[in-house]
Design a protein around this motif. Structure first.
Motif, PDB file in Angstrom:
ATOM      1  N   CYS A 162      28.933  48.993  38.373  1.00  0.00           N
ATOM      2  CA  CYS A 162      30.200  49.453  37.811  1.00  0.00           C
ATOM      3  C   CYS A 162      30.168  49.185  36.309  1.00  0.00           C
ATOM      4  CB  CYS A 162      31.348  48.692  38.466  1.00  0.00           C
ATOM      5  SG  CYS A 162      32.929  48.939  37.638  1.00  0.00           S
ATOM      6  N   SER A 188      32.540  48.648  34.203  1.00  0.00           N
ATOM      7  CA  SER A 188      33.493  47.686  33.650  1.00  0.00           C
ATOM      8  C   SER A 188      33.330  46.288  34.215  1.00  0.00           C
ATOM      9  CB  SER A 188      34.935  48.176  33.852  1.00  0.00           C
ATOM     10  OG  SER A 188      35.245  48.240  35.233  1.00  0.00           O
ATOM     11  N   CYS A 189      33.147  46.139  35.552  1.00  0.00           N
ATOM     12  CA  CYS A 189      33.069  44.779  36.109  1.00  0.00           C
ATOM     13  C   CYS A 189      31.665  44.389  36.526  1.00  0.00           C
ATOM     14  CB  CYS A 189      34.058  44.623  37.275  1.00  0.00           C
ATOM     15  SG  CYS A 189      33.511  45.462  38.775  1.00  0.00           S
ATOM     16  N   CYS A 230      34.715  51.961  42.338  1.00  0.00           N
ATOM     17  CA  CYS A 230      34.155  50.619  42.435  1.00  0.00           C
ATOM     18  C   CYS A 230      34.852  49.842  43.529  1.00  0.00           C
ATOM     19  CB  CYS A 230      34.318  49.896  41.089  1.00  0.00           C
ATOM     20  SG  CYS A 230      33.806  48.176  41.177  1.00  0.00           S
ATOM     21  N   CYS A 275      36.859  46.687  41.381  1.00  0.00           N
ATOM     22  CA  CYS A 275      37.989  46.914  40.502  1.00  0.00           C
ATOM     23  C   CYS A 275      38.643  48.282  40.677  1.00  0.00           C
ATOM     24  CB  CYS A 275      37.580  46.730  39.013  1.00  0.00           C
ATOM     25  SG  CYS A 275      36.408  47.984  38.464  1.00  0.00           S
TER      26      CYS A 275
HETATM   27 ZN   LIG Z   1      34.306  47.594  38.894  1.00  0.00          ZN
END
Ligand SMILES: [Zn+2]
Length: 147
Positions: free
Chosen positions: A126, A128-129, A140, A143
């Motif tokens: 992912c 972002s995370c 995801c 998140c």
């Molecule tokens: Zn994520």
């Protein structure tokens, strides 16, 4: 060239085998007749001559049979009658192909049994995370961000 064992070579192989058997029987027959005549010394000289003839003849037939059979099985060059390494390789090819084919079959079998258990799954991270998700997931798992 060399892909198949020619008819002549098959004939030579069986001819050689026949000679070997014939020679073997002839050779062995001297022991049988000797045992049958044991203690009987009438016609000793002619019997002895016949024994020697059959023993030597039998051995000669056996010997010639072995050579002819070898030529039939491996070709003239392959059996060392003609010194020609390239031709020998060609004449021995049906045999090396047989051995190679067995190795190939064994490898394919090993691959097939490995392949079922080890199906590769592509994972993506992912953005972002950094959670690792399966490639075909749309969002995801951690998140919920769209991948
Ligand atoms: Zn994520």
């Amino acid at each position: 060239m060399g892909r198949h064992i020619s008819g002549e070579r098959k004939t030579a192989y069986y001819l050689g085998m026949g000679l070997m058997i014939l020679g073997g029987i002839l050779f062995a027959s001297t022991f049988v007749t000797f045992a049958m005549r044991f203690g009987d010394f009438s016609n000793f000289e002619s019997n002895a001559k016949s024994d020697v003839f059959r023993a030597v003849g039998g051995m000669a037939l056996l010997f010639v049979g072995v050579i002819i059979r070898g030529i039939g099985a491996r070709g003239l060059a392959g059996s060392g009658v003609v010194l020609n390494p390239e031709k020998a390789r060609q004449e021995l090819e049906p045999y090396s192909r047989m051995a190679g084919g067995m190795v190939k079959d064994a490898l394919e079998e090993a691959n097939a049994s490995l392949g079922t258990g080890a199906q590769k799954v592509v994972m993506i991270k992912c953005p972002s995370c950094r959670k690792v998700n399966e490639e075909d997931s749309k969002f995801c798992q951690e998140c919920g961000r769209e991948i």
